[in-house]
Motif scaffolding. Structure first.
Motif, short mmCIF file in Angstrom:
data_model
loop_
_atom_site.label_atom_id
_atom_site.label_comp_id
_atom_site.label_asym_id
_atom_site.label_seq_id
_atom_site.Cartn_x
_atom_site.Cartn_y
_atom_site.Cartn_z
N MET A 1 0.84 -1.19 0.00
CA MET A 1 0.00 0.00 0.00
C MET A 1 0.88 1.25 0.00
N ILE A 2 0.60 2.18 -0.93
CA ILE A 2 1.36 3.42 -1.00
C ILE A 2 0.73 4.44 -0.05
N ILE A 3 1.49 4.88 0.93
CA ILE A 3 0.96 5.84 1.89
C ILE A 3 1.60 7.21 1.74
N PHE A 4 2.65 7.29 0.93
CA PHE A 4 3.34 8.56 0.76
C PHE A 4 3.77 8.70 -0.70
N GLY A 5 3.59 9.90 -1.26
CA GLY A 5 4.00 10.09 -2.64
C GLY A 5 3.63 11.46 -3.17
N HIS A 6 3.74 11.59 -4.50
CA HIS A 6 3.40 12.84 -5.18
C HIS A 6 2.23 12.59 -6.13
N ARG A 7 1.47 13.64 -6.37
CA ARG A 7 0.36 13.53 -7.29
C ARG A 7 0.15 14.88 -7.98
N SER A 8 -0.28 14.84 -9.23
CA SER A 8 -0.54 16.07 -9.98
C SER A 8 -2.02 16.17 -10.31
N THR A 9 -2.55 17.38 -10.24
CA THR A 9 -3.94 17.63 -10.61
C THR A 9 -4.00 18.84 -11.54
N HIS A 10 -4.96 18.79 -12.43
CA HIS A 10 -5.12 19.88 -13.39
C HIS A 10 -5.66 21.13 -12.68
N LEU A 11 -5.01 22.26 -12.94
CA LEU A 11 -5.43 23.52 -12.32
C LEU A 11 -6.15 24.44 -13.31
N VAL A 39 2.44 16.81 -2.35
CA VAL A 39 2.83 15.63 -1.57
C VAL A 39 1.61 15.14 -0.80
N HIS A 40 1.39 13.85 -0.80
CA HIS A 40 0.22 13.31 -0.08
C HIS A 40 0.63 12.16 0.82
N ILE A 41 -0.13 11.99 1.87
CA ILE A 41 -0.01 10.83 2.77
C ILE A 41 -1.41 10.24 2.89
N PHE A 42 -1.54 8.96 2.56
CA PHE A 42 -2.85 8.31 2.50
C PHE A 42 -3.80 9.12 1.62
N TRP A 43 -3.28 9.66 0.53
CA TRP A 43 -4.03 10.43 -0.45
C TRP A 43 -4.57 11.76 0.10
#
Length: 201
Positions: A1-11, A39-43
């Protein structure tokens, strides 16, 4: 399970004016889309981690990176990007952490005030969690209360963690031997910070 990472969203997306496509050289057909990374933790987004741009010519449908644009394109994108604001929800994780810290301070202060009041008015069956002379944690229970002292039963066990007190708080772990603590003893323990908590039923 990924609990930490990066994510991109359209602005935001917009058409870049006075910009030619590097591929087909059609003018005013270049679309720029800005994506915000976080940066997100548990999304749960914790904090923003920059913005990036994606470019596409609406005429030839070829995609480009920023370095593939001409100087006019880079300048137009820079001006457009400056108008794109980072949404507040990307800071929601920081807000949650700040609230938890504030709640922790408040709860700790409330507990300290409650313990200070209970120390002044001991009662039968009170359970004290305290720091031992060795720096560990243990408990004792009040058996009887007098005007200037109390009878107590000590727990025979200690733990090196405050959270481990519940594991040793068993009826069989308490000594049958009666000890005496004066009100002055209890106040001294409280003033030294040795009394961690008092439970009263």
């Amino acid at each position: 399970m990924i609990i930490f990472g990066h994510r991109s969203t359209h602005l935001k997306s917009a058409q870049l004016r006075n910009v030619k496509c590097p591929n087909c050289e059609t003018q005013d057909q270049m679309t720029a889309s800005v994506y915000g990374r976080h940066v997100h933790i548990f999304w749960i987004p914790i904090f923003p981690a920059g913005k990036t741009g994606v470019f596409e010519c609406q005429h030839c449908h070829k995609g480009f990176k920023k370095k593939g644009l001409g100087e006019d394109g880079k300048l137009a994108y820079k001006n457009f990007k400056s108008t794109v604001k980072t949404p507040l929800w990307k800071y929601s994780g920081l807000a949650i952490i700040a609230l938890l810290i504030c709640w922790g301070f408040y709860a700790s202060k409330q507990k300290d005030n409650r313990v200070a009041e209970l120390v002044k008015q001991p009662a039968m069956f009170d359970k004290y969690t305290f720091k031992t002379e060795t720096g560990y944690f243990s408990t004792f229970k009040v058996v009887e209360v007098f005007q200037d002292s109390m009878y107590i039963n000590y727990n025979n066990y200690e733990t090196d963690r405050r959270t481990g007190v519940d594991d040793i708080d068993l009826k069989k772990n308490y000594s049958d031997e009666i000890y005496v603590l004066t009100n002055k003893d209890i106040l001294s323990m409280h003033n030294r910070g040795d009394i961690e908590d008092i439970e009263r039923k």
